[in-house]
Scaffold this active site. Structure first.
Site, PDB file in Angstrom:
ATOM      1  N   LYS A 273      -1.910 -25.638 -42.027  1.00  0.00           N
ATOM      2  CA  LYS A 273      -1.188 -26.801 -41.514  1.00  0.00           C
ATOM      3  C   LYS A 273       0.313 -26.488 -41.416  1.00  0.00           C
ATOM      4  O   LYS A 273       0.971 -26.838 -40.432  1.00  0.00           O
ATOM      5  CB  LYS A 273      -1.444 -28.029 -42.397  1.00  0.00           C
ATOM      6  CG  LYS A 273      -2.841 -28.602 -42.187  1.00  0.00           C
ATOM      7  CD  LYS A 273      -3.286 -29.622 -43.221  1.00  0.00           C
ATOM      8  CE  LYS A 273      -4.762 -29.980 -42.972  1.00  0.00           C
ATOM      9  NZ  LYS A 273      -5.349 -30.905 -43.927  1.00  0.00           N
TER      10      LYS A 273
ATOM     11  N   GLN B  38      -3.635 -33.744 -49.258  1.00  0.00           N
ATOM     12  CA  GLN B  38      -4.865 -32.972 -49.078  1.00  0.00           C
ATOM     13  C   GLN B  38      -5.937 -33.436 -50.068  1.00  0.00           C
ATOM     14  O   GLN B  38      -5.682 -33.555 -51.265  1.00  0.00           O
ATOM     15  CB  GLN B  38      -4.560 -31.467 -49.270  1.00  0.00           C
ATOM     16  CG  GLN B  38      -5.704 -30.540 -48.946  1.00  0.00           C
ATOM     17  CD  GLN B  38      -6.085 -30.533 -47.474  1.00  0.00           C
ATOM     18  OE1 GLN B  38      -5.252 -30.750 -46.597  1.00  0.00           O
ATOM     19  NE2 GLN B  38      -7.345 -30.297 -47.181  1.00  0.00           N
TER      20      GLN B  38
ATOM     21  N   ASP C 149      -3.340 -38.820 -41.099  1.00  0.00           N
ATOM     22  CA  ASP C 149      -4.778 -38.599 -41.287  1.00  0.00           C
ATOM     23  C   ASP C 149      -5.587 -39.770 -40.736  1.00  0.00           C
ATOM     24  O   ASP C 149      -6.794 -39.659 -40.542  1.00  0.00           O
ATOM     25  CB  ASP C 149      -5.109 -38.504 -42.788  1.00  0.00           C
ATOM     26  CG  ASP C 149      -5.180 -37.076 -43.302  1.00  0.00           C
ATOM     27  OD1 ASP C 149      -5.627 -36.204 -42.533  1.00  0.00           O
ATOM     28  OD2 ASP C 149      -4.812 -36.855 -44.467  1.00  0.00           O
TER      29      ASP C 149
HETATM   30  N1  GUN Z   1      -9.719 -32.465 -46.828  1.00  0.00           N
HETATM   31  C1  GUN Z   1     -10.663 -32.051 -45.917  1.00  0.00           C
HETATM   32  N2  GUN Z   1     -10.356 -32.514 -44.687  1.00  0.00           N
HETATM   33  C2  GUN Z   1      -9.216 -33.221 -44.805  1.00  0.00           C
HETATM   34  C3  GUN Z   1      -8.402 -33.927 -43.879  1.00  0.00           C
HETATM   35  O1  GUN Z   1      -8.677 -34.017 -42.673  1.00  0.00           O
HETATM   36  N3  GUN Z   1      -7.290 -34.523 -44.403  1.00  0.00           N
HETATM   37  C4  GUN Z   1      -6.971 -34.463 -45.729  1.00  0.00           C
HETATM   38  N4  GUN Z   1      -5.884 -35.098 -46.140  1.00  0.00           N
HETATM   39  N5  GUN Z   1      -7.710 -33.807 -46.613  1.00  0.00           N
HETATM   40  C5  GUN Z   1      -8.811 -33.197 -46.157  1.00  0.00           C
END
Ligand code: GUN
Length: 284
Positions: A52, A96, A119
């Site tokens: 990211k 996350q 998100d």
């Molecule tokens: N963990 C697995 N996929 C995601 C996601 O799309 N966003 C976040 N914040 N955590 C994750």
């Protein structure tokens, strides 16, 4: 034999679009900013967070990473989110998941300012998606829709089956397919005669988290098969929820793992952060 849907190619196109718009925004004095919070040392999460950050660099965003120890308290995490809500240079906040078990992810999600919730996990954003009046789409389902569009196959009137009913993927995935006028069926671990249902799918989205779960006998000839899974097989090799080799000759289109949905999730996060920056700066 199937055509491979390349998440690498489609995600590069999305990021290129975002990078171009970011260049224009910067001329107006706005640099989109993303804060990523990671708690503990889950190795998969660390890889995702690194990717990211890398994507932020690629598209020209400002980014901040907060790597907190596994011993972080709920109060400390909540305090960080509140601080980031107030930061002008941060347009998007992502925590996350999963969090260590002593921390409550719902509490954190509810604290993120909905306009910085890139998100789209906050109940306000989830509700907005439900009624089709939203700023952000959740990254993985939005990425899947881009991949389906890239095939040129129209979703309208098609039968779509989603395997999995998580809040992050399954449920919003079904909603996005419905918004594009698919006839949608959500299946899960308690679904009876699952193969009978999946065999009716023109578009099949697998988001179960079980290695190579979807086999050729569960797939309709010529279907679009999207694999959201990210698992390890018996030899420790990365694989999806679909038995790729077995299904390949039967379906029309298929996403590989890795290189399918994964890169799309990150590209759509960049798209959402750009949208957040525009809204927060009053730019259409
Ligand atoms: N963990 C697995 N996929 C995601 C996601 O799309 N966003 C976040 N914040 N955590 C994750």
């Amino acid at each position: 034999m199937a055509e491979i849907i390349s998440g690498k190619i489609v995600s590069a196109q999305v990021k290129e679009r975002v990078a171009k718009e970011t260049e224009e925004l910067k001329k107006r004095g706005v640099t989109p900013g993303l804060a990523v919070i990671i708690v503990g040392d889950d190795s998969a999460s660390q890889v995702y967070v690194r990717n990211k950050e890398k994507a932020c660099d690629e598209v020209g965003f400002y980014s901040e990473k907060y790597a907190l120890p596994a011993s972080t308290t709920q109060e400390e995490l909540n305090a960080l989110v509140k601080e980031l809500n107030g930061k002008k240079d941060i347009n998007g906040i992502l925590c996350q998941l999963p969090l260590p078990s002593h921390l409550d992810d719902k509490e954190v999600i509810n604290l993120i300012d909905p306009i910085k919730d890139v998100d789209a996990f906050h109940p306000e954003n989830v509700g907005a998606i439900m009624i089709g009046d939203y700023h952000f789409l959740p990254c993985t389902p939005a990425g899947v829709m881009e991949l389906i569009h890239s095939t040129g196959v129209s979703v309208e009137g098609k039968k779509a089956v989603v395997i999995g009913r998580s809040n992050i993927v399954g449920k919003p995935m079904a909603m996005l397919l419905l918004h594009e006028n698919a006839t949608v069926e959500i299946t899960h671990s308690r679904t009876q005669n699952l193969a009978d249902v999946t065999k009716t799918a023109d578009i099949l989205v697998a988001a179960i988290g079980k290695a190579k779960f979807v086999t050729a006998d569960m797939v309709k000839e010529g279907a679009v098969v999207i694999d959201v899974g990210m698992n390890r097989d018996e030899n420790g090799k990365l694989c999806g929820d679909v038995d790729y080799d077995g299904v390949f000759d039967k379906c029309g289109y298929i996403t590989p793992v890795p290189g399918g949905v994964g890169p799309m999730t990150i590209a759509m996060l960049m798209q959402n952060t750009l949208t957040a920056a525009k809204i927060q700066n009053g730019i259409d």
